[in-house]
Each structure stands twice: as C-alpha cells, then as structure tokens.
Design a protein around this motif. Structure first.
Motif, PDB file in Angstrom:
ATOM      1  N   PRO A   1      15.815  39.598   9.612  1.00 44.96           N
ATOM      2  CA  PRO A   1      17.089  40.305   9.562  1.00 44.96           C
ATOM      3  C   PRO A   1      17.086  41.652  10.274  1.00 44.96           C
ATOM      4  CG  PRO A   1      16.104  40.145   7.372  1.00 44.96           C
ATOM      5  CD  PRO A   1      15.237  39.383   8.317  1.00 44.96           C
ATOM      6  N   ARG A   2      15.933  42.242  10.455  1.00 43.61           N
ATOM      7  CA  ARG A   2      15.893  43.518  11.167  1.00 43.61           C
ATOM      8  C   ARG A   2      16.243  43.340  12.639  1.00 43.61           C
ATOM      9  NH1 ARG A   2      10.043  44.938   9.934  1.00 43.61           N
ATOM     10  NH2 ARG A   2      10.072  42.710   9.962  1.00 43.61           N
ATOM     11  N   SER A   3      16.037  42.133  13.170  1.00 41.24           N
ATOM     12  CA  SER A   3      16.344  41.927  14.579  1.00 41.24           C
ATOM     13  C   SER A   3      17.512  40.962  14.773  1.00 41.24           C
ATOM     14  CB  SER A   3      15.110  41.387  15.311  1.00 41.24           C
ATOM     15  OG  SER A   3      14.792  40.105  14.835  1.00 41.24           O
ATOM     16  N   LEU A   4      18.194  40.597  13.690  1.00 44.60           N
ATOM     17  CA  LEU A   4      19.296  39.643  13.791  1.00 44.60           C
ATOM     18  C   LEU A   4      20.443  40.196  14.614  1.00 44.60           C
ATOM     19  CD1 LEU A   4      20.447  36.920  12.871  1.00 44.60           C
ATOM     20  CD2 LEU A   4      21.387  38.086  10.896  1.00 44.60           C
ATOM     21  N   MET A   5      20.843  41.414  14.305  1.00 43.34           N
ATOM     22  CA  MET A   5      21.954  42.023  15.042  1.00 43.34           C
ATOM     23  C   MET A   5      21.419  43.191  15.863  1.00 43.34           C
ATOM     24  SD  MET A   5      24.588  40.380  14.225  1.00 43.34           S
ATOM     25  CE  MET A   5      25.033  39.212  12.999  1.00 43.34           C
ATOM     26  N   GLN A   6      21.582  43.096  17.135  1.00 44.78           N
ATOM     27  CA  GLN A   6      21.132  44.173  18.010  1.00 44.78           C
ATOM     28  C   GLN A   6      22.237  44.432  19.016  1.00 44.78           C
ATOM     29  OE1 GLN A   6      17.497  42.790  19.710  1.00 44.78           O
ATOM     30  NE2 GLN A   6      16.378  42.945  17.818  1.00 44.78           N
ATOM     31  N   GLY A   7      23.051  45.393  18.742  1.00 35.35           N
ATOM     32  CA  GLY A   7      24.151  45.690  19.653  1.00 35.35           C
ATOM     33  C   GLY A   7      25.220  44.633  19.563  1.00 35.35           C
ATOM     34  N   ASP A   8      25.541  44.015  20.668  1.00 36.35           N
ATOM     35  CA  ASP A   8      26.619  43.038  20.688  1.00 36.35           C
ATOM     36  C   ASP A   8      26.118  41.627  20.954  1.00 36.35           C
ATOM     37  OD1 ASP A   8      25.858  43.564  23.228  1.00 36.35           O
ATOM     38  OD2 ASP A   8      27.870  43.916  24.017  1.00 36.35           O
ATOM     39  N   TYR A   9      24.935  41.291  20.432  1.00 36.35           N
ATOM     40  CA  TYR A   9      24.466  39.915  20.494  1.00 36.35           C
ATOM     41  C   TYR A   9      23.653  39.578  19.262  1.00 36.35           C
ATOM     42  CZ  TYR A   9      19.603  40.943  21.770  1.00 36.35           C
ATOM     43  OH  TYR A   9      18.294  41.352  21.767  1.00 36.35           O
ATOM     44  N   MET A  10      23.508  38.277  19.032  1.00 38.65           N
ATOM     45  CA  MET A  10      22.743  37.774  17.902  1.00 38.65           C
ATOM     46  C   MET A  10      21.580  36.962  18.444  1.00 38.65           C
ATOM     47  SD  MET A  10      23.972  35.161  14.900  1.00 38.65           S
ATOM     48  CE  MET A  10      25.070  36.310  14.132  1.00 38.65           C
ATOM     49  N   SER A  11      20.400  37.250  17.988  1.00 35.10           N
ATOM     50  CA  SER A  11      19.223  36.480  18.363  1.00 35.10           C
ATOM     51  C   SER A  11      19.222  35.185  17.543  1.00 35.10           C
ATOM     52  CB  SER A  11      17.978  37.314  18.072  1.00 35.10           C
ATOM     53  OG  SER A  11      16.832  36.613  18.443  1.00 35.10           O
ATOM     54  N   LEU A  12      19.045  34.043  18.219  1.00 35.82           N
ATOM     55  CA  LEU A  12      19.105  32.747  17.547  1.00 35.82           C
ATOM     56  C   LEU A  12      17.743  32.070  17.537  1.00 35.82           C
ATOM     57  CD1 LEU A  12      22.352  31.335  19.197  1.00 35.82           C
ATOM     58  CD2 LEU A  12      22.148  32.556  17.029  1.00 35.82           C
ATOM     59  N   ARG A  13      17.469  31.374  16.471  1.00 34.17           N
ATOM     60  CA  ARG A  13      16.301  30.508  16.353  1.00 34.17           C
ATOM     61  C   ARG A  13      16.797  29.193  15.751  1.00 34.17           C
ATOM     62  NH1 ARG A  13      11.821  32.838  12.815  1.00 34.17           N
ATOM     63  NH2 ARG A  13      12.130  34.546  14.250  1.00 34.17           N
ATOM     64  N   TYR A  14      16.264  28.085  16.216  1.00 37.66           N
ATOM     65  CA  TYR A  14      16.756  26.781  15.792  1.00 37.66           C
ATOM     66  C   TYR A  14      15.731  26.048  14.936  1.00 37.66           C
ATOM     67  CZ  TYR A  14      20.157  27.742  19.400  1.00 37.66           C
ATOM     68  OH  TYR A  14      21.128  28.331  20.154  1.00 37.66           O
ATOM     69  N   HIS A  15      16.250  25.283  13.991  1.00 36.74           N
ATOM     70  CA  HIS A  15      15.406  24.492  13.108  1.00 36.74           C
ATOM     71  C   HIS A  15      14.559  23.494  13.896  1.00 36.74           C
ATOM     72  CE1 HIS A  15      14.201  22.587   9.388  1.00 36.74           C
ATOM     73  NE2 HIS A  15      14.571  21.422   9.877  1.00 36.74           N
ATOM     74  N   ILE A  16      15.114  22.904  14.962  1.00 38.21           N
ATOM     75  CA  ILE A  16      14.365  21.901  15.732  1.00 38.21           C
ATOM     76  C   ILE A  16      13.170  22.511  16.467  1.00 38.21           C
ATOM     77  CG2 ILE A  16      16.336  20.360  16.051  1.00 38.21           C
ATOM     78  CD1 ILE A  16      16.457  21.373  18.967  1.00 38.21           C
ATOM     79  N   ALA A  17      13.123  23.839  16.588  1.00 35.14           N
ATOM     80  CA  ALA A  17      12.035  24.509  17.298  1.00 35.14           C
ATOM     81  C   ALA A  17      10.963  25.034  16.353  1.00 35.14           C
ATOM     82  CB  ALA A  17      12.588  25.656  18.134  1.00 35.14           C
ATOM     83  N   GLN A  18      11.032  24.682  15.076  1.00 35.80           N
ATOM     84  CA  GLN A  18      10.060  25.173  14.100  1.00 35.80           C
ATOM     85  C   GLN A  18       9.051  24.095  13.743  1.00 35.80           C
ATOM     86  OE1 GLN A  18      12.564  26.704  10.838  1.00 35.80           O
ATOM     87  NE2 GLN A  18      11.874  28.712  11.500  1.00 35.80           N
ATOM     88  N   ASN A  19       7.919  24.525  13.195  1.00 36.27           N
ATOM     89  CA  ASN A  19       6.861  23.650  12.704  1.00 36.27           C
ATOM     90  C   ASN A  19       6.385  22.666  13.773  1.00 36.27           C
ATOM     91  OD1 ASN A  19       7.101  24.879  10.147  1.00 36.27           O
ATOM     92  ND2 ASN A  19       8.771  23.489   9.633  1.00 36.27           N
ATOM     93  N   ILE A  20       6.040  23.202  14.924  1.00 36.98           N
ATOM     94  CA  ILE A  20       5.563  22.387  16.033  1.00 36.98           C
ATOM     95  C   ILE A  20       4.099  22.722  16.272  1.00 36.98           C
ATOM     96  CG2 ILE A  20       5.776  21.966  18.510  1.00 36.98           C
ATOM     97  CD1 ILE A  20       8.747  22.627  18.237  1.00 36.98           C
TER      98      ILE A  20
END
Length: 162
Positions: A46-65
């Motif tokens: 959450p500290r890096s979720l909102m940075q200015g006028d964009y949202m950093s995204l991470r996807y479930h399909i890219a986890q646990n690989i």
C-alpha cells in the motif's frame, strides 16, 4: 558531405515515424478487435499503490511462479471462466500448443522474481485515486498473438470503473 548529412537525418526521421505509426496501429487493432479478459489484481504494497496520478498493478496470474524454469520471454496461457476472468494454466516459450478455450498473453521477466505482461501501471486523472482504490480486476484486450492493452479497471461486480 553536408548534403549527405541532412539526407541521412531525414531518412532516420522518416524510419522513426513509420515505426511509431506502425506501433500505434498495432495497439489500435488490439483495442478494436481484441478479446476482453479480466485479470484478478493481486495485493500491492500500500505504500507504493498510489504514486501521483497512476496506480501500480500486480496480477494474480503472475504470482507463485517457479522462476527457475521459465524463459525470460514467453506466453502466459490462460483460460477464462464464465465471467471472462482469466486463470493461469501454464507458461510456455512458444505460441503453441494451445488448446480450445485457452488464450495467450505475452510476458517478459525483467527481474528474477516476477513476470510482467506489459500493463503494470494504470494512469488516471489527478484527484481520481479514490475511485480506483477498490478495483478488483484489470481489463486487458488481447489478440491471437498474445499482445495485450490495458483498457481499464473493474470492480468486484465486473463493472468498468469510469
């Protein structure tokens, strides 16, 4: 010699403009003809979720690989449920094999711990952050070659947040 210098500069500029227009037309084709796929968002620090006028995204399909046995570039093969939400089936280097009901999303692995599908940032108008805080899905349009374009964020009821 000065005469050739300007000719070379002009040719380079023309080549650059052709390449740029080709890239834009490819993305526009994906937007127009691509299949909408919803990718479940995974938690982000959450500290890096909102940075200015964009949202950093991470996807479930890219986890646990297991990153030890995958190529740096390849395809994430997904299958859609009845709502259009993608589930990862496997990662593979080539576009084939591909079974019925499976779709490709290109990925790259710039780091040793994750894969990127090329839509890891969502830009929005300044002051609109609250509207997107509860997003549950990232909507991407994909083509048959695995190219993807992020088209929006969706809430838990699968509605596009506008």
């Amino acid at each position: 010699m000065k005469k050739y210098k300007w000719i070379i500069i002009a040719l380079n500029l023309i080549v650059l403009l052709i390449y740029f227009n080709f890239s834009v037309s490819k993305k526009e084709a994906v937007l127009k003809d691509g299949k909408l796929v919803l990718l479940q968002l995974a938690p982000v620090d959450p500290r890096s979720l909102m940075q200015g006028d964009y949202m950093s995204l991470r996807y479930h399909i890219a986890q646990n690989i297991n990153m030890d046995h995958i190529p740096k570039r390849g395809y994430c093969v997904v299958r859609l449920d009845k709502n259009g939400v993608a589930d990862r089936v496997r990662l593979q280097k080539e576009t084939t094999p591909l079974n019925n009901g499976e779709y490709l999303i290109k990925y790259s692995s710039p780091e040793q711990w994750t894969i990127n599908i090329g839509a890891e940032s969502f830009f929005f108008q300044e002051g609109q952050a609250e509207k997107y805080e509860n997003a549950k899905y990232g909507g991407v349009k994909i083509d048959e070659n695995g190219n993807s374009v992020l088209v929006g964020l969706y809430n838990g009821q699968l509605k596009n947040i506008k």
